[in-house]
Design a protein around this motif. Structure first.
Motif, PDB file in Angstrom:
ATOM      1  N   LYS A   1       0.863  -1.175   0.000  1.00  0.00           N
ATOM      2  CA  LYS A   1       0.000   0.000   0.000  1.00  0.00           C
ATOM      3  C   LYS A   1       0.905   1.231   0.000  1.00  0.00           C
ATOM      4  O   LYS A   1       1.785   1.363   0.834  1.00  0.00           O
ATOM      5  N   ARG A   2       0.674   2.115  -0.989  1.00  0.00           N
ATOM      6  CA  ARG A   2       1.500   3.318  -0.972  1.00  0.00           C
ATOM      7  C   ARG A   2       0.636   4.514  -0.656  1.00  0.00           C
ATOM      8  O   ARG A   2      -0.541   4.574  -0.999  1.00  0.00           O
TER       9      ARG A   2
ATOM     10  N   GLU B   1      -0.839   8.065  -1.036  1.00  0.00           N
ATOM     11  CA  GLU B   1      -1.035   9.025  -2.120  1.00  0.00           C
ATOM     12  C   GLU B   1      -0.440  10.364  -1.713  1.00  0.00           C
ATOM     13  O   GLU B   1      -0.522  10.755  -0.540  1.00  0.00           O
ATOM     14  N   PRO B   2       0.152  11.088  -2.652  1.00  0.00           N
ATOM     15  CA  PRO B   2       0.565  12.449  -2.317  1.00  0.00           C
ATOM     16  C   PRO B   2      -0.676  13.275  -2.003  1.00  0.00           C
ATOM     17  O   PRO B   2      -1.774  12.961  -2.480  1.00  0.00           O
TER      18      PRO B   2
ATOM     19  N   THR C   1      -3.524  15.957  -2.102  1.00  0.00           N
ATOM     20  CA  THR C   1      -4.121  16.748  -3.178  1.00  0.00           C
ATOM     21  C   THR C   1      -3.821  18.214  -2.885  1.00  0.00           C
ATOM     22  O   THR C   1      -3.420  18.575  -1.777  1.00  0.00           O
ATOM     23  N   ASN C   2      -4.041  19.063  -3.879  1.00  0.00           N
ATOM     24  CA  ASN C   2      -3.785  20.493  -3.685  1.00  0.00           C
ATOM     25  C   ASN C   2      -4.587  21.028  -2.508  1.00  0.00           C
ATOM     26  O   ASN C   2      -4.097  21.796  -1.693  1.00  0.00           O
ATOM     27  N   THR C   3      -5.841  20.595  -2.429  1.00  0.00           N
ATOM     28  CA  THR C   3      -6.706  21.028  -1.338  1.00  0.00           C
ATOM     29  C   THR C   3      -6.103  20.660   0.005  1.00  0.00           C
ATOM     30  O   THR C   3      -5.973  21.489   0.899  1.00  0.00           O
TER      31      THR C   3
ATOM     32  N   GLY D   1     -13.938  23.109 -10.584  1.00  0.00           N
ATOM     33  CA  GLY D   1     -12.725  22.633 -11.255  1.00  0.00           C
ATOM     34  C   GLY D   1     -12.781  22.868 -12.740  1.00  0.00           C
ATOM     35  O   GLY D   1     -11.834  23.380 -13.342  1.00  0.00           O
TER      36      GLY D   1
ATOM     37  N   ARG E   1       5.769  17.701 -11.198  1.00  0.00           N
ATOM     38  CA  ARG E   1       4.887  16.722 -11.842  1.00  0.00           C
ATOM     39  C   ARG E   1       5.163  16.626 -13.326  1.00  0.00           C
ATOM     40  O   ARG E   1       5.244  15.539 -13.883  1.00  0.00           O
TER      41      ARG E   1
ATOM     42  N   ASN F   1       6.202  13.259 -15.219  1.00  0.00           N
ATOM     43  CA  ASN F   1       5.418  12.676 -16.312  1.00  0.00           C
ATOM     44  C   ASN F   1       6.263  12.540 -17.568  1.00  0.00           C
ATOM     45  O   ASN F   1       6.167  11.560 -18.288  1.00  0.00           O
TER      46      ASN F   1
ATOM     47  N   LEU G   1       7.070   9.063 -19.389  1.00  0.00           N
ATOM     48  CA  LEU G   1       6.735   8.852 -20.788  1.00  0.00           C
ATOM     49  C   LEU G   1       7.958   8.364 -21.543  1.00  0.00           C
ATOM     50  O   LEU G   1       7.885   7.454 -22.360  1.00  0.00           O
TER      51      LEU G   1
ATOM     52  N   GLN H   1       8.481   4.810 -20.914  1.00  0.00           N
ATOM     53  CA  GLN H   1       7.539   3.978 -21.650  1.00  0.00           C
ATOM     54  C   GLN H   1       7.928   3.865 -23.117  1.00  0.00           C
ATOM     55  O   GLN H   1       7.788   2.815 -23.721  1.00  0.00           O
ATOM     56  N   ARG H   2       8.427   4.975 -23.650  1.00  0.00           N
ATOM     57  CA  ARG H   2       8.751   4.979 -25.083  1.00  0.00           C
ATOM     58  C   ARG H   2       9.897   4.016 -25.361  1.00  0.00           C
ATOM     59  O   ARG H   2       9.951   3.396 -26.411  1.00  0.00           O
TER      60      ARG H   2
END
Lengths: 357, 502
Positions: free
Chosen positions: A2-3, A5-6, A8-10, A219, A344, A348, A352, A355-356
């Motif tokens: 179980k990790r 979660e970072p 949220t902005n809120t 949002g 972020r 990302n 990516l 993945q490529r």
């Protein structure tokens, strides 16, 4: 596995507000600023600012939905005035009189909420303009009801006067006075109501569909529509809730200071906006949390109290401190959020790239 | 009406102020088929889809949905959802501030409460099932765009939709992700879902679709089984003209690499965004910068035009030393630049077509030398006619024109200043095939007939091969090759871009 979660902005912004509040309060206790060593000080902050906490919640709810409501202060003044006149004039000199006054307060709030909500949601008029009009209207109505202050006293409505004096005593948080008597900490009914409002608003925004829909329209309104949310109804209801809460805040104000007056809660809508922002609600909508707003209101109240207790007891110092604080918070928030976006984006990109390959 | 149809649309009309967006369009979607909806920009694909999803209300015609008695009346996206019509749009239509799980379930659950645990559990199952690399509790804005797109599809899939509309779903996905999406689409198809697939990529249509419906100018051209409609014919049907036009271009494409006078010459020019490079262009020559996106093509031409901060190098215009440090210098020296991002750098959407055309010339003349209205009108008229700009009038705001016509307006703006050297950065991006062709022809005409030197940049290599007589190949911000004459073949360009030759 179980990790975590970072945040949220809120959650991140709320956490910042809570940390700042705790730090500020701790400094006031250690420094020491007179009075802050007693728990009663904390309760006094709650007692004095119960109405502000309630309208901060009202503001947060509409701001999360991407709107604004600057009529809350005016609605408070109108409610306080109307309820004062009602209590002084009514023949219901008993508990029913109080209930009737409460319904009057909620009714006024509801009327403003429904009217403004309708104009904003269904006729799509700018919320700032509509609630600005609401602000003028409510202030004007207050003065129309009475130019002179109207005081509810033990003579005019004994039951209400007695009721508002009720305090919840919490002995173990009290302190021992110089004569050796134990003085318990006292919490007013209004403060309890305010705390209840915070908790209920939190639950509404977190666990009720309407609350999540408010986040969604704040949002991205277009997306919310595409996701099948009734955007107009959601927005309408957010203003109805904020109107109702303003009426309730008016009643709480009356219990704290039972005098109707045209200048009651002057500028409090601005304080509420500031509290929401400090608490992590973004004016752009979609991000925020009433728990943060509660701490936002408490931060404002604390800084004003600290200045009030220090030798800088002048109103411009309080204003300047609030202004500086607000500026600092907004800067902090934007730095934190933009740093986060950058990280972020980088992550990302590298993901990516992996993945490529 | 066929028995296996899940969705039947008949005689759909839709009128917008000034245009008839759809005119008696029929569309039929069968159970378990992937049906491509094709057409150029402005053909009415989006409008048809918006009518179907309740964003726009139709003005006439009827819609039947399987399992619903009588005609379906769709007035809002929510009603469309309830009928089993789900849509995934090109731009992400999820809420970035909510979690992945919420985005999956918001707006479509019973009751007044949010059951987080349940949402998150089910979301995790769906994500695992479809192999989407996201976590249920993650805030959507922390996912990459491709993942966000997939979450949108996952949501639609989980809604047990009968009709799934995918509007340009592949435009932000890379090859691997596209493959994932296609296998997902085939999976859904086998479960009996009817899929409407809208895309610009012709190859993708042939990879997954069973059937194609073609629209043009708001009218139905026809419905075809995929095997009956070769790709060339599809293009012809979309454009509504013969493919001879393409051949025609090859003929006009008499490209000159004549060793005439050098118009522009730069030595070790560099800007804040580009590395130093040498470059020159002859009179009447069309050359091109090619390379992968981000290889520095645009940055190089921006340096030539002075659009970024120029940091060094020597420039000669027609043999004379010239200093170009900002766009105004370049304009005065006779260089025109049509930027890559016309929305950001080029078009002023609220101004009229005429004002947009006049703009560059006015800047050159200086604002204290205004042109008369008659002059402006004459100029605007001339170029609207020459470039065949489709606009209601000169006074129409440019923003309301289609992408291709906006591009022509900017082109007209520069042509009006009669530059010696014109730089066109991606002038054909995002515009339909017909207009692309017109622009290519125009480029060659300008070079041959008016002796204009032109630098042409495009992501489509075929297009560059058709128009340019010299290609400068870039990789990682460096010029790695220059191709002329016989070397101008797709294979050679690819080889040069890829590097490591031989």
């Amino acid at each position: 596995m179980k990790r975590r979660e970072p945040l949220t902005n809120t959650q991140l912004l709320t956490t910042i507000a809570i940390c700042i509040f705790v730090a500020m309060y701790a400094i006031a206790v250690i420094a020491p600023v007179q009075g802050f060593e007693k728990f009663q000080m904390f309760f006094d902050l709650l007692n004095d600012n119960a109405y502000l906490i309630i309208i901060s919640c009202a503001l947060s709810i509409v701001m999360i939905g991407g709107g604004i409501n600057i009529s809350v202060g005016g609605v408070i003044s109108l409610t306080v005035m109307a309820c004062s006149l009602f209590l002084n004039g009514t023949s219901l000199q008993n508990g029913f009189g109080i209930v009737a006054a409460l319904f009057l307060a909620l009714g006024i709030g509801l009327a403003f909420g429904v009217g403004q909500g309708f104009l904003i949601s269904y006729l799509e008029i700018q919320p700032f303009i509509v609630t600005l009009a609401g602000m003028f209207l409510s202030r004007g109505l207050t003065t129309m009801l009475s130019v002179e202050p109207v005081k509810v006293s033990a003579q005019t409505h004994a039951v209400f006067y007695a009721f508002r004096g009720n305090k919840i005593e919490i002995p173990f948080l009290g302190y021992i006075a110089q004569n050796g008597n134990m003085i318990p900490a006292k919490l007013e009914i209004g403060a309890v109501v305010a705390l209840a409002v915070v908790i209920l608003s939190f639950l509404l925004l977190r666990y009720v569909k309407l609350g999540r829909n408010i986040y969604a329209i704040g949002g991205n309104q277009q997306s919310a529509l595409m996701l099948g949310i009734n955007v107009k109804r959601t927005r309408f209801l957010s203003y109805v809730i904020s109107g109702l809460l303003s009426g309730l805040a008016g009643f709480v104000f009356l219990m704290h200071k039972p005098t109707g007056n045209a200048s009651v809660a002057m500028r409090s809508e601005m304080d509420a906006i500031a509290a929401s922002i400090i608490g992590g609600t973004l004016l752009t909508g979609g991000v925020g949390n009433v728990v943060g707003s509660f701490f936002g209101a408490m931060i404002l109240a604390t800084i004003q109290k600290i200045i009030g207790m220090s030798k800088l007891n002048d109103s411009w110092w309080q204003d300047m401190a609030s202004g500086a604080l607000l500026g600092f918070f907004i800067l902090l928030q934007s730095v934190v959020l933009s740093e986060r976006d950058k990280r972020r984006a980088k992550r990302n990109d590298s993901k990516l790239a992996v993945q490529r390959e | 009406m066929q028995n296996d149809a899940v969705l039947t649309m008949r005689g759909i009309d839709k009128q917008f102020p000034g245009t008839k967006a759809l005119n008696k369009v029929d569309f039929t979607l069968r159970k378990g088929e992937i049906h491509a909806l094709m057409g150029e920009n402005g053909a009415g694909k989006s409008t048809l889809i918006k009518v179907l999803t309740g964003v726009h209300e139709k003005d006439g015609g009827s819609i039947w949905v399987e399992g619903v008695e009588g005609e379906a009346h769709i007035h809002s996206p929510q009603e469309a959802q309830n009928l089993g019509i789900a849509t995934v749009y090109q731009e992400i239509t999820l809420c970035p501030n909510l979690t992945v799980a919420e985005n999956m379930f918001i707006g479509r659950t019973e009751g007044q409460m949010v059951h987080w645990k349940d949402f998150e559990k089910r979301t995790t199952e769906i994500l695992n099932n479809l192999g989407i690399p996201a976590r249920a509790k993650q805030e959507l804005s922390s996912c990459s765009l491709a993942v966000q797109q997939m979450v949108a599809i996952a949501r639609a899939v989980d809604m047990n939709c009968k009709v799934l509309i995918l509007d340009e779903p592949t435009s932000s996905l890379d090859d691997k992700e596209v493959e994932m999406l296609f296998s997902l689409m085939r999976d859904l198809k086998s479960r009996g879902v009817g899929i409407i697939f809208v895309t610009h990529f012709l190859e993708q249509v042939y990879e997954v679709s069973d059937r194609i419906t073609v629209l043009r100018n708001g009218e139905l051209v026809g419905e075809y089984a995929i095997e009956d409609l070769p790709q060339v014919e599809l293009v012809a049907k979309m454009m509504g003209k013969d493919l001879n036009d393409l051949a025609d271009l090859e003929q006009i494409g008499e490209k000159r690499s004549a060793a005439t006078e050098v118009v522009y010459e730069a030595e070790q020019i560099s800007s804040s965004e580009s590395k130093p490079f040498d470059f020159k262009i002859h009179k009447g020559e069309v050359n091109g910068f090619t390379g992968l996106l981000g290889s520095g093509r645009s940055e190089s031409v921006r340096a030539i035009f002075g659009a970024d901060r120029v940091t060094g190098g020597k420039v000669k215009m027609k043999g004379k030393d010239t200093k170009i440090s900002k766009p105004h210098d370049a304009m005065k020296a006779g260089i025109g630049y049509l930027p890559e991002d016309r929305k950001r750098d080029g078009i002023i959407a609220d101004l009229s077509v005429r004002e947009n055309i006049i703009l560059a010339l006015q800047v050159m003349k200086g604002f204290f030398h205004p042109m008369t209205k008659a002059q402006m009108e004459a100029f605007a008229d001339e170029y609207i006619k020459t470039l065949n700009i489709k606009t209601a009038s000169q006074d129409t705001p440019v923003g309301s024109l289609s992408g291709g016509n906006q591009q022509k307006v900017i082109l007209a703006r520069w042509l009006l200043t009669h530059p010696d050297y014109l730089i066109l950065d991606e002038p054909t991006r995002g515009i339909d095939v017909g207009t692309k062709l017109e622009i290519q022809k125009l480029v060659l005409k300008l070079a041959t007939e008016e002796n204009m030197s032109i630098t042409f940049i495009s992501s489509e290599i075929e297009e560059m091969l058709r128009t340019c007589s010299r290609l400068i190949v870039m990789r990682d911000r460096n010029i790695v090759g220059e191709l002329t004459g016989d070397q101008l073949t797709q294979a050679q360009v690819m080889k040069t871009i890829a590097g490591g030759e031989q």
